[in-house]
Each structure stands twice: as C-alpha cells, then as structure tokens.
Design a protein around this motif. Structure first.
Motif, PDB file in Angstrom:
ATOM      1  N   VAL A  96       0.827  -1.213   0.000  1.00  0.00           N
ATOM      2  CA  VAL A  96       0.000   0.000   0.000  1.00  0.00           C
ATOM      3  C   VAL A  96       0.860   1.261   0.000  1.00  0.00           C
ATOM      4  O   VAL A  96       0.346   2.364  -0.256  1.00  0.00           O
ATOM      5  N   TYR A  97       2.179   1.140   0.212  1.00  0.00           N
ATOM      6  CA  TYR A  97       3.066   2.307   0.110  1.00  0.00           C
ATOM      7  C   TYR A  97       2.978   2.960  -1.271  1.00  0.00           C
ATOM      8  O   TYR A  97       3.236   4.145  -1.424  1.00  0.00           O
ATOM      9  N   MET A  98       2.638   2.184  -2.280  1.00  0.00           N
ATOM     10  CA  MET A  98       2.660   2.679  -3.658  1.00  0.00           C
ATOM     11  C   MET A  98       1.619   3.767  -3.917  1.00  0.00           C
ATOM     12  O   MET A  98       1.796   4.596  -4.816  1.00  0.00           O
ATOM     13  N   VAL A  99       0.538   3.799  -3.166  1.00  0.00           N
ATOM     14  CA  VAL A  99      -0.577   4.697  -3.473  1.00  0.00           C
ATOM     15  C   VAL A  99      -0.165   6.151  -3.243  1.00  0.00           C
ATOM     16  O   VAL A  99       0.135   6.559  -2.118  1.00  0.00           O
ATOM     17  N   LEU A 176     -11.337   2.565  -6.458  1.00  0.00           N
ATOM     18  CA  LEU A 176     -10.810   1.538  -7.355  1.00  0.00           C
ATOM     19  C   LEU A 176     -10.193   2.116  -8.622  1.00  0.00           C
ATOM     20  O   LEU A 176      -9.162   1.631  -9.093  1.00  0.00           O
ATOM     21  N   LEU A 177     -10.806   3.142  -9.184  1.00  0.00           N
ATOM     22  CA  LEU A 177     -10.223   3.750 -10.382  1.00  0.00           C
ATOM     23  C   LEU A 177      -8.889   4.414 -10.042  1.00  0.00           C
ATOM     24  O   LEU A 177      -7.918   4.308 -10.798  1.00  0.00           O
ATOM     25  N   TYR A 178      -8.828   5.084  -8.915  1.00  0.00           N
ATOM     26  CA  TYR A 178      -7.585   5.744  -8.528  1.00  0.00           C
ATOM     27  C   TYR A 178      -6.483   4.718  -8.250  1.00  0.00           C
ATOM     28  O   TYR A 178      -5.341   4.886  -8.698  1.00  0.00           O
ATOM     29  N   LEU A 179      -6.812   3.654  -7.548  1.00  0.00           N
ATOM     30  CA  LEU A 179      -5.805   2.636  -7.240  1.00  0.00           C
ATOM     31  C   LEU A 179      -5.227   2.008  -8.500  1.00  0.00           C
ATOM     32  O   LEU A 179      -4.063   1.591  -8.518  1.00  0.00           O
ATOM     33  N   LEU A 265     -12.321  -0.051 -17.962  1.00  0.00           N
ATOM     34  CA  LEU A 265     -11.030  -0.219 -18.631  1.00  0.00           C
ATOM     35  C   LEU A 265     -10.778   0.912 -19.618  1.00  0.00           C
ATOM     36  O   LEU A 265      -9.629   1.338 -19.805  1.00  0.00           O
ATOM     37  N   ALA A 266     -11.832   1.423 -20.228  1.00  0.00           N
ATOM     38  CA  ALA A 266     -11.665   2.561 -21.132  1.00  0.00           C
ATOM     39  C   ALA A 266     -11.215   3.800 -20.349  1.00  0.00           C
ATOM     40  O   ALA A 266     -10.369   4.569 -20.803  1.00  0.00           O
ATOM     41  N   ALA A 267     -11.779   3.979 -19.151  1.00  0.00           N
ATOM     42  CA  ALA A 267     -11.381   5.112 -18.322  1.00  0.00           C
ATOM     43  C   ALA A 267      -9.923   5.011 -17.897  1.00  0.00           C
ATOM     44  O   ALA A 267      -9.232   6.027 -17.736  1.00  0.00           O
ATOM     45  N   LEU A 268      -9.439   3.785 -17.736  1.00  0.00           N
ATOM     46  CA  LEU A 268      -8.050   3.558 -17.335  1.00  0.00           C
ATOM     47  C   LEU A 268      -7.112   3.456 -18.535  1.00  0.00           C
ATOM     48  O   LEU A 268      -5.903   3.313 -18.358  1.00  0.00           O
TER      49      LEU A 268
END
Length: 286
Positions: A96-99, A176-179, A265-268
């Motif tokens: 979780v350090y990556m966020v 979820l989208l941000y992660l 997936l399109a948003a990402l």
C-alpha cells in the motif's frame, strides 16, 4: 539508583540485539511497494527464501503510511527488523506504500491527498533504496481488491455499484479507479527515485513463469539468483483467513456486467498506454 524507565530498557534491549546480530545496523536496501493484490505476498516469501536476503517475517510493516507509527526521525522502525542474521540485503514489503498521497491518519482512517506520503518519506530517509513494483491487469485486480475487502466485512455494497459511482465522479470507499491509475502512482515514484532504482514487474508474467521473474528481481537487488518456490502455506496471505461467508452471495456481489467493466477499462486506458510506452511493450492484459 532510580529504577530504569521503559524507554531506557527498550533502548538497552535494541542495543543488545544489534550486538548479537539480531537487528541490521542500517535501514532497508529495498522496498516492495506495490501494488496490492498483485502477488506481493508471494514475492515476499520468495525473496525471503534467499539466503542473502532478509525481510521481517511479518509482511506489511505499514510504518511510513501510518500517523500512529511514523516519526520524522524514523524512531521505532529499526526494531521491526528483529531476526536479522547478517544477510547482505535487507528489505520490507508493504504494497500500500505505492498509493500516491495515501496515508492512515491518527484515527486510523485511510485518506488520499497531500504530498508527504509513504513514497516521499522513504525517499527522504532511504534515498538509495531500490523499489519493486508489481503491476496487475485492472480487470482482475479490481475484483480481487473488492473481494478481499468484502471477506474482511469492510463493505457490503455490490462491486458494480461502487464502479458506477466512481465512473460518475462520486467518491467510493475503495477508490478503485484511482488505485488502478498506475501512471499517477508511478509518476509519484519516479519523481523521487531514479529509474535505475525501480524494478517494475508484471504479475501475469512472473506468476506464469516464476523462476525468471524472481531471479531477475534477485539480480536487481544485488544477490546471486537462487530460486526456491515458497511453501504453499507460507505464501498464503494470513490476513485473508476469515470466517465462513456465503460464496453464492460473494459471487453475486462481485459480478460486474460486461459493458460496465469495458467502461472502467476505457477510463483507465490512458494510464495503460503510458505504462506501455514506459516499458516499451504491450501489456498482456485484457
């Protein structure tokens, strides 16, 4: 003489452990910083099996992202590495350090925002450290993140409902989208660490053929490659051993209609394209 205080006793114990080789004399050489649900527990055990690599038995120290633990002088961090026996390379794995911007405040609530996040703190204290990042296809990682939280009884809203909210620009308990916006988190890392200190691996690559993936990580960390498949019981994430739940209900809550997942997936998509340009290859993802 007056009785010794608890902090004095603790300092003496830490000094004694260093003398007998129970604590490393310097901080970590590397951090497995993410991503969550991208095989980091398995990597923790696979790297820990190497004779020249030390990681604490407990995965996810979560020191640099918790207000109740972190100190500007990183006091209290060294004792978390008890059990060291002279291994040349020392590390820890807290995905979780990556966020970017993610921290637990002094109430224990997880917040996203601000610049002094775990990556910034690691860079400040251990600028020469190497970072390991494992990325996973959001199409499988998103349901995995959701299911883990569901089994931990942290939520009960259907996954589809959370994704619909996020696509509409509304907040969600899981973000979820941000992660899964890997560009945001990797740019935060590369803003603080040179690229030669960062090793990116793909979950789908090394899980399908673990040996070259793990040996490549070992070379990156500066040790001779020695691959040993972690024991099944050792590689299991202990934090996921929960009580019995209705599996049919779990499947129903985890279900995402095809058009909705396609929209996610399109948003990402722009972030995915950025990662592909960065690594110079097409990602083996949906």
């Amino acid at each position: 003489h007056p009785p010794m205080t608890a902090p004095s006793v603790a300092r003496l114990r830490r000094a004694a452990r260093r003398l007998i080789g129970d604590l490393p004399s310097t901080g970590p050489d590397f951090f497995v910083v993410g991503a969550t649900r991208a095989g980091t527990t398995w990597l923790h055990h696979a790297l820990r099996a190497h004779p020249d690599i030390f990681l604490p038995e407990a995965k996810e120290l979560q020191y640099f992202n918790r207000a109740l633990l972190y100190r500007p002088d990183h006091a209290g961090y060294g004792p978390l590495f008890g059990g060291w026996r002279g291994q040349r390379v020392v590390g820890e794995a807290t995905p979780v350090y990556m966020v970017a911007g993610g921290l637990y405040d002094d109430t224990g609530a997880y917040r996203i925002g601000g610049e002094d996040d775990a990556i910034a703190r690691i860079a400040r204290h251990f600028p020469a450290a190497k970072l390991v990042v494992s990325l996973r296809d959001p199409a499988t990682r998103i349901p995995s993140i959701y299911e883990k939280n569901l089994r931990q009884r942290k939520l009960d809203d259907p996954l589809a409902q959370l994704l619909e909210r996020e696509l509409a620009g509304e907040p969600s308990v899981l973000n979820l989208l941000y992660l899964n916006d890997y560009r945001t988190h990797l740019e935060n890392i590369f803003a603080r660490f040179p690229s030669e200190q960062v090793k990116m691996v793909l979950f789908e690559d090394w899980r399908s053929d673990p040996k070259p993936g793990v040996e490549g990580l070992q070379r990156f960390l500066g040790v001779d490659p020695v691959f040993s498949e972690p024991a099944a019981e050792g590689a299991a994430n202990r934090r996921e051993r929960f009580g019995e739940l209705d599996e049919a209900a779990i499947r129903r809550l985890c279900a995402v209609p095809e058009p909705l997942m396609a929209a996610v997936l399109a948003a990402l998509g722009p972030g995915r394209t950025w990662v592909e340009d960065l690594i110079g290859r097409e990602l083996p993802w949906r």
